[in-house]
Design an enzyme around this catalytic site. Structure first.
Site, PDB file in Angstrom:
ATOM      1  N   LYS A 112       0.828  -1.210   0.000  1.00  0.00           N
ATOM      2  CA  LYS A 112       0.000   0.000   0.000  1.00  0.00           C
ATOM      3  C   LYS A 112       0.870   1.271   0.000  1.00  0.00           C
ATOM      4  O   LYS A 112       0.443   2.319  -0.457  1.00  0.00           O
ATOM      5  CB  LYS A 112      -0.911   0.028   1.225  1.00  0.00           C
ATOM      6  CG  LYS A 112      -1.823  -1.177   1.426  1.00  0.00           C
ATOM      7  CD  LYS A 112      -3.093  -1.059   0.629  1.00  0.00           C
ATOM      8  CE  LYS A 112      -4.206  -2.029   0.991  1.00  0.00           C
ATOM      9  NZ  LYS A 112      -3.896  -3.444   1.047  1.00  0.00           N
TER      10      LYS A 112
HETATM   11  C1  LIG Z   1      -4.560  -4.613   0.631  1.00  0.00           C
HETATM   12  C2  LIG Z   1      -3.799  -5.870   0.663  1.00  0.00           C
HETATM   13  C3  LIG Z   1      -4.051  -6.926  -0.266  1.00  0.00           C
HETATM   14  C4  LIG Z   1      -5.168  -6.857  -1.289  1.00  0.00           C
HETATM   15  O1  LIG Z   1      -4.946  -5.864  -2.266  1.00  0.00           O
HETATM   16  P1  LIG Z   1      -6.139  -5.387  -3.209  1.00  0.00           P
HETATM   17  O2  LIG Z   1      -5.589  -4.275  -4.008  1.00  0.00           O
HETATM   18  O3  LIG Z   1      -7.247  -4.948  -2.265  1.00  0.00           O
HETATM   19  O4  LIG Z   1      -6.565  -6.546  -4.019  1.00  0.00           O
HETATM   20  C5  LIG Z   1      -3.237  -8.045  -0.220  1.00  0.00           C
HETATM   21  N1  LIG Z   1      -2.252  -8.166   0.706  1.00  0.00           N
HETATM   22  C6  LIG Z   1      -1.993  -7.189   1.603  1.00  0.00           C
HETATM   23  C7  LIG Z   1      -0.893  -7.401   2.597  1.00  0.00           C
HETATM   24  C8  LIG Z   1      -2.746  -6.013   1.627  1.00  0.00           C
HETATM   25  O5  LIG Z   1      -2.482  -5.051   2.535  1.00  0.00           O
END
Ligand SMILES: *Cc1c(COP(=O)(O)O)cnc(C)c1O
Length: 462
Positions: A112
């Site tokens: 993120k």
């Molecule tokens: C947010 C997240 C995901 C999923 O990502 P999306 O873009 O919502 O599909 C997978 N793994 C981790 C560690 C995350 O923080």
């Protein structure tokens, strides 16, 4: 570059407006009117370039004249300066033709950070130009909130309020939200679960007096600027494996479909991607949709990969928009059906379009733990549970084409599940070893939206 809604009825916006708006007024999600392309020579020229240079080349065609070249380069430089690895998104090899793309070297140890750090810098630049100030409010089950706080802390045009379910995030996640000492950061520990927090945020966006009064802005993954920042690492990884002269596939641990949809954009831009493999945990709505053509919601079952415990996968609407050949009315009809009945059935043509781009797999809790154990023993890799879901699904799709699996978080972010499976306690990287020594600061609130709104108003003096 103009931005249109997946439901076809909202005003057409510039990049800057789409970024600051988030959700379209017709309930849809913004997308560029056309996807810019890069030819093989432009992609070949990325060989040996820095992550920041590739980021500039990939994102610049999408942002129109929102920023000058010099401004945009500075934004990118600031966004990635705090990463703990010079390559930003380094890759390791797991086995023959299988590679792991490590997206957890950012300040909060999850992928993120790649998008949130960019968005923080872009908001700051755009707002300081207009003299505006906004209030960012978000709900989190852990990773989004810590990444948002890290990205917006200390920026003077923004206050950031993050609602998280009190007692239901990991200690590392909570401390990443409660230890920043900047006055514009507000961690709100709400009585209830993630749905309570999410419902409170939705309520605030629908209360137009409040929304306008505090100048509310959203940074959840429906914001196209977040998807855009994630397109970059598809290019850097594929190029390092020989693209554009060699085709590559990707497996992506998926929840809200933002990360894997960024791979679709990369493919439409001209990156030779063979297959995008959706990896889900036991909350497998996307896998079932790919198997049957029916998108049918069921209750969320809490898992050891909690960032993928999702019932309604917001960004999947963007994939549908292209599967329906950009027919906003058809997408709106499916979304109405979803709202009314909890399901919709993808048309035959759209289903075939989805199947030609995406594959999928589902991983049980026991398989996730077993994958962590085996990766540690046989590959020497300590995986977080989300990444383990990805590696497990990828193994079923290995072939002649190199496979890149996205590692979405650092194992130290989910120490309990990792230690239970591997017997190894994953240590935090040295640069954040003092996380457990810093004082915490948070406001505990009941799960009552009026009480939460009152605190927000009071803090920003609205
Ligand atoms: C947010 C997240 C995901 C999923 O990502 P999306 O873009 O919502 O599909 C997978 N793994 C981790 C560690 C995350 O923080």
């Amino acid at each position: 570059m103009r931005y249109i809604s997946t439901r076809g009825k909202a005003p057409v916006l510039s990049f800057e407006q789409a970024m600051l708006t988030g959700l379209a007024r017709d309930g849809g999600l913004y997308l560029p009117e056309t996807i810019p392309t890069l030819d093989a020579d432009a992609i070949r020229a990325m060989r040996g370039a820095t992550y920041e240079d590739v980021a500039f080349t990939v994102m610049k065609p999408f942002i129109g004249d929102t920023f000058t070249d010099a401004e945009f380069r500075e934004i990118i430089a600031c966004a990635y300066a705090g990463f703990g690895h010079d390559a930003r998104a380094p890759m390791v090899q797991l086995g023959p033709n299988h590679f792991l793309l490590e997206l957890f070297h950012g300040p909060t140890l999850a992928f993120k950070d790649f998008a949130m750090q960019m968005i923080g810098q872009m908001f700051q630049k755009a707002l300081s130009r207009s003299g505006e100030r906004v209030t960012i409010v978000g709900a989190t089950s852990g990773d989004t909130g810590s990444a948002a706080i890290e990205a917006f802390r200390g920026l003077d045009a923004v206050d950031v309020f993050i609602l998280f379910p009190n007692g239901r995030v990991s200690d590392v996640q909570r401390r990443q939200m409660t230890t920043p000492s900047e006055a514009n950061v507000h961690a709100l520990a709400v009585e209830g679960d993630f749905d309570t927090c999410q419902a409170a945020v939705k309520d605030m966006f629908n209360d137009f007096d409040f929304r306008d009064g505090v100048r509310l802005a959203g940074v959840n993954s429906i914001n196209f600027a977040r998807v855009l920042a994630q397109v970059v690492y598809y290019f850097t990884s594929a190029v390092s494996l020989g693209a554009p002269d060699r085709t590559v596939s990707f497996t992506v641990p998926t929840g809200n479909f933002g990360d894997i949809f960024a791979g679709y954009i990369a493919k439409q831009m001209g990156l030779p991607i063979e297959t995008l493999v959706i990896a889900t945990n036991q909350n497998d709505i996307l896998h079932r949709t790919l198997e049957t053509g029916a998108y049918t919601t069921e209750g969320v079952k809490p898992s050891i990969s909690p960032s993928m415990d999702i019932q309604v996968s917001s960004n999947f609407e963007r994939a549908l928009f292209y599967a329906y050949e950009q027919d906003g009315a058809a997408v709106a009809a499916e979304m109405d059906s979803l709202k009314a009945t909890g399901e919709f059935k993808v048309s035959q043509g759209a289903y075939e379009a989805l199947k030609s781009t995406y594959a999928s797999g589902r991983v049980s809790e026991a398989q996730t733990s077993a994958m962590i154990t085996r990766a540690q023993a046989e590959m020497g890799e300590l995986l977080c549970p989300h990444s383990a879901v990805g590696v497990h699904v990828a193994e079923a799709h290995l072939g002649a084409t190199p496979m890149v699996t996205l590692a979405t978080a650092h194992p130290a972010k989910f120490p309990a599940a990792v230690e239970a499976a591997s017997g190894h306690h994953p240590a935090l990287p040295p640069r954040m070893a003092d996380l457990f020594d810093k004082p915490e600061r948070m406001t505990e609130l009941p799960g009552d939206v009026e009480a939460i709104k009152a605190v927000i108003r009071e803090r920003i003096g609205a």
